[in-house]
Design a protein around this motif. Sequence first.
Motif, PDB file in Angstrom:
ATOM      1  N   TYR A 161     -10.860 -12.069 -64.347  1.00 47.16           N
ATOM      2  CA  TYR A 161     -10.059 -12.293 -65.558  1.00 47.16           C
ATOM      3  C   TYR A 161      -8.873 -13.204 -65.287  1.00 47.16           C
ATOM      4  O   TYR A 161      -8.101 -13.511 -66.177  1.00 47.16           O
ATOM      5  CB  TYR A 161      -9.552 -10.945 -66.095  1.00 47.16           C
ATOM      6  N   CYS A 162      -8.676 -13.611 -64.047  1.00 44.95           N
ATOM      7  CA  CYS A 162      -7.435 -14.297 -63.683  1.00 44.95           C
ATOM      8  C   CYS A 162      -7.673 -15.779 -63.462  1.00 44.95           C
ATOM      9  O   CYS A 162      -8.584 -16.176 -62.742  1.00 44.95           O
ATOM     10  CB  CYS A 162      -6.843 -13.669 -62.434  1.00 44.95           C
ATOM     11  N   GLY A 176       0.234 -15.373 -56.403  1.00 47.32           N
ATOM     12  CA  GLY A 176      -1.107 -15.246 -55.863  1.00 47.32           C
ATOM     13  C   GLY A 176      -0.964 -14.822 -54.407  1.00 47.32           C
ATOM     14  O   GLY A 176       0.109 -14.959 -53.823  1.00 47.32           O
ATOM     15  N   ILE A 177      -2.042 -14.303 -53.840  1.00 47.13           N
ATOM     16  CA  ILE A 177      -1.942 -13.787 -52.476  1.00 47.13           C
ATOM     17  C   ILE A 177      -2.340 -14.877 -51.483  1.00 47.13           C
ATOM     18  O   ILE A 177      -3.481 -15.334 -51.485  1.00 47.13           O
ATOM     19  CB  ILE A 177      -2.818 -12.541 -52.327  1.00 47.13           C
ATOM     20  N   GLU A 192      -4.418  -3.595 -64.440  1.00 45.86           N
ATOM     21  CA  GLU A 192      -5.366  -4.603 -64.955  1.00 45.86           C
ATOM     22  C   GLU A 192      -6.487  -4.029 -65.806  1.00 45.86           C
ATOM     23  O   GLU A 192      -6.647  -4.412 -66.940  1.00 45.86           O
ATOM     24  CB  GLU A 192      -5.973  -5.462 -63.836  1.00 45.86           C
ATOM     25  N   CYS A 237     -10.272 -12.225 -58.784  1.00 41.30           N
ATOM     26  CA  CYS A 237     -10.333 -11.350 -59.953  1.00 41.30           C
ATOM     27  C   CYS A 237     -10.811 -12.190 -61.143  1.00 41.30           C
ATOM     28  O   CYS A 237     -10.161 -13.159 -61.521  1.00 41.30           O
ATOM     29  CB  CYS A 237      -8.964 -10.763 -60.240  1.00 41.30           C
ATOM     30  N   CYS A 285      -4.674 -18.350 -54.308  1.00 40.18           N
ATOM     31  CA  CYS A 285      -4.946 -16.928 -54.123  1.00 40.18           C
ATOM     32  C   CYS A 285      -6.231 -16.719 -53.337  1.00 40.18           C
ATOM     33  O   CYS A 285      -7.210 -17.420 -53.524  1.00 40.18           O
ATOM     34  CB  CYS A 285      -5.021 -16.196 -55.463  1.00 40.18           C
ATOM     35  N   LYS A 311      -9.822  -5.700 -55.139  1.00 41.00           N
ATOM     36  CA  LYS A 311      -8.772  -4.731 -55.474  1.00 41.00           C
ATOM     37  C   LYS A 311      -9.312  -3.322 -55.359  1.00 41.00           C
ATOM     38  O   LYS A 311     -10.504  -3.085 -55.491  1.00 41.00           O
ATOM     39  CB  LYS A 311      -8.261  -4.986 -56.889  1.00 41.00           C
ATOM     40  N   ASN A 368      -5.999 -17.715 -61.728  1.00 34.25           N
ATOM     41  CA  ASN A 368      -5.643 -18.150 -60.377  1.00 34.25           C
ATOM     42  C   ASN A 368      -6.612 -17.702 -59.305  1.00 34.25           C
ATOM     43  O   ASN A 368      -6.370 -17.887 -58.126  1.00 34.25           O
ATOM     44  CB  ASN A 368      -4.256 -17.610 -60.019  1.00 34.25           C
ATOM     45  N   ARG A 369      -7.704 -17.082 -59.718  1.00 34.79           N
ATOM     46  CA  ARG A 369      -8.619 -16.538 -58.717  1.00 34.79           C
ATOM     47  C   ARG A 369      -9.154 -17.648 -57.815  1.00 34.79           C
ATOM     48  O   ARG A 369      -9.231 -18.811 -58.216  1.00 34.79           O
ATOM     49  CB  ARG A 369      -9.761 -15.794 -59.416  1.00 34.79           C
ATOM     50  N   PHE A 406      -7.843 -13.874 -53.481  1.00 36.85           N
ATOM     51  CA  PHE A 406      -8.648 -12.904 -54.220  1.00 36.85           C
ATOM     52  C   PHE A 406      -9.442 -13.592 -55.326  1.00 36.85           C
ATOM     53  O   PHE A 406      -9.185 -14.742 -55.666  1.00 36.85           O
ATOM     54  CB  PHE A 406      -7.750 -11.826 -54.823  1.00 36.85           C
TER      55      PHE A 406
HETATM   56  S1  SF4 Z   1      -3.409 -13.839 -58.609  1.00 38.98           S
HETATM   57 FE1  SF4 Z   1      -3.614 -11.609 -58.599  1.00 38.98          FE
HETATM   58  S2  SF4 Z   1      -4.963 -11.179 -60.355  1.00 38.98           S
HETATM   59 FE2  SF4 Z   1      -5.166 -13.380 -59.863  1.00 38.98          FE
HETATM   60  S3  SF4 Z   1      -6.910 -13.497 -58.499  1.00 38.98           S
HETATM   61 FE3  SF4 Z   1      -5.079 -13.347 -57.222  1.00 38.98          FE
HETATM   62  S4  SF4 Z   1      -4.883 -11.143 -56.835  1.00 38.98           S
HETATM   63 FE4  SF4 Z   1      -6.304 -11.351 -58.545  1.00 38.98          FE
END
Ligand code: SF4
Lengths: 407, 469
Positions: free
Chosen positions: A76-77, A116-117, A173, A74, A70, A187, A79-80, A72
């Motif tokens: 709490y995630c 994930g992005i 979220e 975030c 990913c 976000k 996968n950040r 991003f």
């Molecule tokens: S998977 Fe989604 S929530 Fe997790 S870091 Fe990437 S964008 Fe944020």
Amino acid sequence: MNIMDILVAKKLRILADAAKYDASCSSSGSKGRKAGEGAIGSTTGSGICHSYTPDGRCISLLKILLTNYCLFDCAYCINRRSSNVQRARFTVEEVVSLTLGFYKRNYIEGLFLSSGIIKTPDHTMEELVRVARSLRRDHGFAGYIHLKTIPEASPWLIEQAGLWADRLSINVELPTVLGLKALAPEKDGGTIAAAMGQMNERMIEAKEEKRRFAPAGQSTQMIVGADAATDEMVLNTSASLYGNFRLRRVYYSAFSPIPEASSVLPVKAPPLRRENRLYQADWLLRYYGFSAPEIASSGEGGMLDLDIDPKLAWALKNRDRFPVDVNTGERELLLRVPGLGARAVDKIIVARRHTALGLDDIRRLSPGLKRARPFLITRDHSPARLTDRLDLRERLAPPPTQLGLFE
Amino acid sequence: MNMTLTQVALQPGGDLDGFRAAARRLIGRDTPPGQVIWTSEGDLFGAAPEGEGAPLMLPKLTGEIIPLVVCHNDPQRYGLLYTLIWRLTHGERHLMQIASDPLVHRLYIMAKSVRRDLHKMHAFVRFRQLDLPGGGERFMAWFEPEHFIVEATAQFFVDRFRGMDWAILTPKGSLHWDTRTLTIGPPGERAAAPQMDDFEQHWLDYYEATFNPARVNPTVMKREMAVKYWKNLPEAEIIPRLIHEAAPRVQAMIEREAEMSTKRNPDKAVAAMADQTPKSLDALNRLILESVPPAPFSPRAVLGEGLIGARIAFVGEQPGDQEDIEGRPFIGPAGQLLDRALEEAGIVRAETYVTNAVKNFKFKPSGKRRIHQTPTTGEIKHYRWWLERELEFVHPHLVVALGATATQALAGKAMPVMKNRGATSAFGAWPGFITIHPSSLLRQPDEAAKTAGYKAFVDDLKRAGALAA
Ligand code: SF4
């Protein structure tokens, strides 16, 4: 197992693990649909739980990420971008064949796909849409498909996603814009609201025009306890989501300790009981005619009472509204009686046209008579100032020793 | 009064037909419940059915509950149901609505138990795959339901696994489906179902990975997935290990220091988001071609055509039959009329840009012909984002909407064409102009009106041409 299967198995373990913090796993809300000639898949209105894991949660869908890479960050995630977790990436074909393999063995109702992005939000969303399109078009799959929408993706992709999916969802979220800013810097609350608005508009139009567009509607998830938002803020956000975007469900997920935790997060998880109380409150919001401020008023300082459920807490603070007579009371009032569910209330209303109901009758109609009793008048019972007793709360609250180790 | 006892012998399992016939007969003869003995052993020596009684008029709720209760494994089920029918037909017509009545309450509980068993069978059957010699796939499952529900679940499995060759064996009967016909067979044996399936390992892996050890709660799990079902659920085998390992796993997770992250550059995310919209009209057109129309239109998207940087862009409704066949906009009868009018207005089509609000042909087949259908509001919006991007690439001085659909697409709301004919500021950033769609002239039956309409259309185009200059 051959080498391909072993690789897929490894990806499955990583990408199912990465998806498990999303609570919205239901397969409900779609119209009844049956498999066509030579194909597989059907949906029932209320969905089916095919298994339960030892955390008590239902397995209804194959809930996986396409990838946990990913861009991003975030907090709490798991996968950040900044986490050191192990990464993997499925191909579109791998997800399709796993979904069919699971479905044919009756493990699942369908697929819940998120990601994930990677590269760009559009690229990611296109891949998600390709999975759904391939299942539907190349395999005639008529089971349930829930796609997580990427709000940062272009609007035309939402248009495409709705053609194949039963449900679309975007997780808000965090209950407040400030919380989102602090924990998920990339976000944008405005983008999320715009995408939810677009989905809602399309769903309404499609229904009127008798076209298929995400017939099971949209849902969302809020993480509870990762920031300082109170229950009242959470419930206000839910109420406005239900009102503005006709969400089918808001899921609450008590922030759970995750491997590779970020240092901006609280060290301690909130009690699971808080999540539970929010679900109860949500229920009151949707089916029992309570407003968010009313529910919040049942607790203190914007937080719900953790020891007793919000309906009982509200009744104890509003004793002047009780007792209610089961044989004459209005539906709205009966719905507010602790221990009486909406279904029991409806049965009472039908039955009392033909007979005067006593305590034994209510006991057969509702499993919650013990809690309801002090708030009810029946043919053979009236609570004799019980509603005024100071120790009523202690008498009705579950004994504290029942608190489990993990609650 | 006749005091002899009547014995009714029904088929083993849930014999709904037998019960219905017997109940009609007994009510017809006014036999009270106390004088009936119900057996369901398939007793060959029991009294043979003596014709049908008249159909019973029972309330709707009863019709829902009887087929369920008949499947219950309680030997008293038929007697209870007959008592219910007796009371319903003997002065208690509203009995079903009194859910608090002890008999009604008991029957509701029985129905609920059957419903739950049905639901659990839908959920917990686990097929295993057998490889057939010819290369086909066959799936088989072993399941142990609590009640006599095997037949009652058949439709669910047929509807769901229609294209699959499958069988479900149970101690209470079996179901066999060969992709065309359903056969309801006798009870099966566990040993006749496959004992393994390599694919099952994926399921166990998934089950383990999706479990969150920080939330372990076996009580809730057991409430929803009763232990009695575990012996036929492959995943149940790993439950004890998962519970046993949960607490240490969470402890390890909490104790682990937040590690130094290998943080990648955050600017990449921002750049990626800025970079994702198509960079050229060609790139946009590729997206349009790959996408799927919102309803069963013709799958071929007809793209806009003309000059990038044109002073004037025309937006029509949607491609018609000929446009769809040739893949070019405005070449059918309406397109030819447009060409003529443009010429008379002194506008060179090759110097303009021509496109449609909706990119796919929406039609209804009628014999060999395809009849044009007007797109709906939602369908117009489905294409709107593309139209906006398209115009950004063309960047005309003036956007001319031909007809109501184009006007709605450009304005974002419906606007009557005749009332708003002429220049408009309703098209967002674009100076706009609203006129009729040339096909409306083709549909005009009155010749005089047609001529007048055509002249007005040419006048509109002249004015538009002047505005765009
Ligand atoms: S998977 Fe989604 S929530 Fe997790 S870091 Fe990437 S964008 Fe944020």
